[in-house]
Write an enzyme that holds these catalytic residues in place. Structure first.
Site, mmCIF file in Angstrom:
data_model
loop_
_atom_site.group_PDB
_atom_site.id
_atom_site.type_symbol
_atom_site.label_atom_id
_atom_site.label_comp_id
_atom_site.label_asym_id
_atom_site.label_seq_id
_atom_site.Cartn_x
_atom_site.Cartn_y
_atom_site.Cartn_z
ATOM 1 N N GLU A 52 36.839 -35.417 -41.184
ATOM 2 C CA GLU A 52 36.101 -35.113 -42.406
ATOM 3 C C GLU A 52 36.343 -33.675 -42.848
ATOM 4 O O GLU A 52 36.278 -32.735 -42.051
ATOM 5 C CB GLU A 52 34.597 -35.327 -42.160
ATOM 6 N N LYS A 104 32.649 -39.468 -50.757
ATOM 7 C CA LYS A 104 31.408 -39.800 -50.056
ATOM 8 C C LYS A 104 30.306 -40.089 -51.068
ATOM 9 O O LYS A 104 30.020 -39.269 -51.950
ATOM 10 C CB LYS A 104 31.011 -38.657 -49.123
ATOM 11 N N CYS A 152 31.307 -40.221 -42.310
ATOM 12 C CA CYS A 152 30.102 -39.846 -41.584
ATOM 13 C C CYS A 152 28.966 -40.850 -41.769
ATOM 14 O O CYS A 152 29.094 -42.019 -41.447
ATOM 15 C CB CYS A 152 29.712 -38.418 -41.976
#
Length: 319
Positions: free
Chosen positions: A43, A134, A168
């Protein structure tokens, strides 16, 4: 079909785009020489996970404003045609014929003040296969990243297999997971900054649920990798247990099979390339008793609608 995946558990150059790109191309070359078909970065590897936001969340905090400007400056704008700052990475993918999934801070436009936490999938021709932003930054991450959209909730065909990705805590979002399960992932890329037990559980659960391989990439970063004038703020953002010296992020990258068993257990405390050879046919063996997007689904009871429109600024100009 068998395919080899490589996870780059190596530090980037924080807030230094040019050096990070140089390192990325070197890591891709190393991975290709090790036989990799798919190369995965953690990430926001490019050009850092902005941990300082957890400790500098005060209103109009002068230091937070300073580092946000630096991060914007060192974050690339992605061009749909591939004519962007990532040309060295694209060239490395093309030269070695590998697919690359790269976590990065994506600047919305050249003079924009907004960033996305993105995963860029580059094909072996160097072109863009997917950009996933995201969907919902977590907690004080919302200070630094804008909310993404559904345009990147895609599974793409690559020579390494059908590849999808999430960032995540998106792995705790059941609808985002199912959007990818329904596209029949063979290999799922899970990008993380760190790998506490909760993230390990999420990765293994995803593999079991989706009957796919999960390649988890975690950051490794030491105090020596952080610019001296950022170190105090960065350590504060990592948390009260952050060491005075040594590793701030310990890696923990891993590979899980479609039965939830380890292929590569979490690798902690090492900066290195992690490789694994996968037999994608195993996914279909495990689908005998569970296929959420097929015989185990109930479309007569449940339905899911996903808007995959890429959102712009919301402003239309008419001359």
């Amino acid at each position: 079909m068998t395919t080899t995946v490589a996870i780059v558990q190596q530090p980037s150059a924080l807030l230094d785009l040019d050096e990070s790109l140089r390192r990325a191309t070197a890591h891709i070359t190393e991975a290709a020489r090790a036989g990799a078909d798919l190369v995965v970065f953690p990430e926001t590897w490019l050009t850092c996970y902005p941990a300082w936001v957890f400790g500098l969340a005060g209103w109009r905090d002068a230091e937070a404003r300073h580092w946000h400007a630096r991060l914007l400056e060192q974050s690339p704008v992605l061009d749909p045609g591939g004519d962007d700052a990532l040309a060295p990475v694209r060239a490395a993918a093309r030269e070695h014929g590998v697919t690359v999934v790269l976590g990065l801070n994506e600047r919305a436009a050249p003079s924009s003040g907004s960033l996305y936490n993105s995963l860029l999938t580059i094909g072996p021709d160097g072109g863009t296969l997917n950009v996933h932003r995201k969907l919902t930054p977590t907690h004080t991450e919302r200070i630094v990243w804008a909310a993404g959209d559904g345009a990147g909730l895609r599974v793409v065909d690559t020579p390494a297999g059908r590849v999808g990705s999430l960032v995540c805590w998106e792995h705790f979002h059941p609808l985002a997971r199912h959007a990818l399960h329904a596209q029949h992932e063979e290999i799922h890329v899970a990008a993380w900054p760190d790998m506490p037990e909760s993230h390990v559980i999420a990765a293994r659960s995803y593999a079991l649920e989706g009957r796919c391989f999960v390649v988890s990439a975690g950051l490794v970063l030491s105090t020596d990798d952080v610019p001296a004038d950022l170190l105090a703020a960065y350590r504060a953002g990592v948390g009260p247990d952050a060491p005075g010296s040594g590793l701030l992020f310990t890696g923990g990258s891993s590979v899980v099979g479609p039965d939830g068993a380890w292929i590569v257990e979490p690798v902690l405390g090492e900066a290195r390339l992690i490789t694994a050879r996968l037999d994608t046919g195993r996914r279909y063996e495990e689908a005998l008793d569970l296929d959420l997007a097929g015989h185990y689904g109930r479309p007569d009871v449940f339905s899911l609608s996903v808007d995959r429109t890429r959102r712009g600024s919301g402003v239309d100009f008419t001359d």
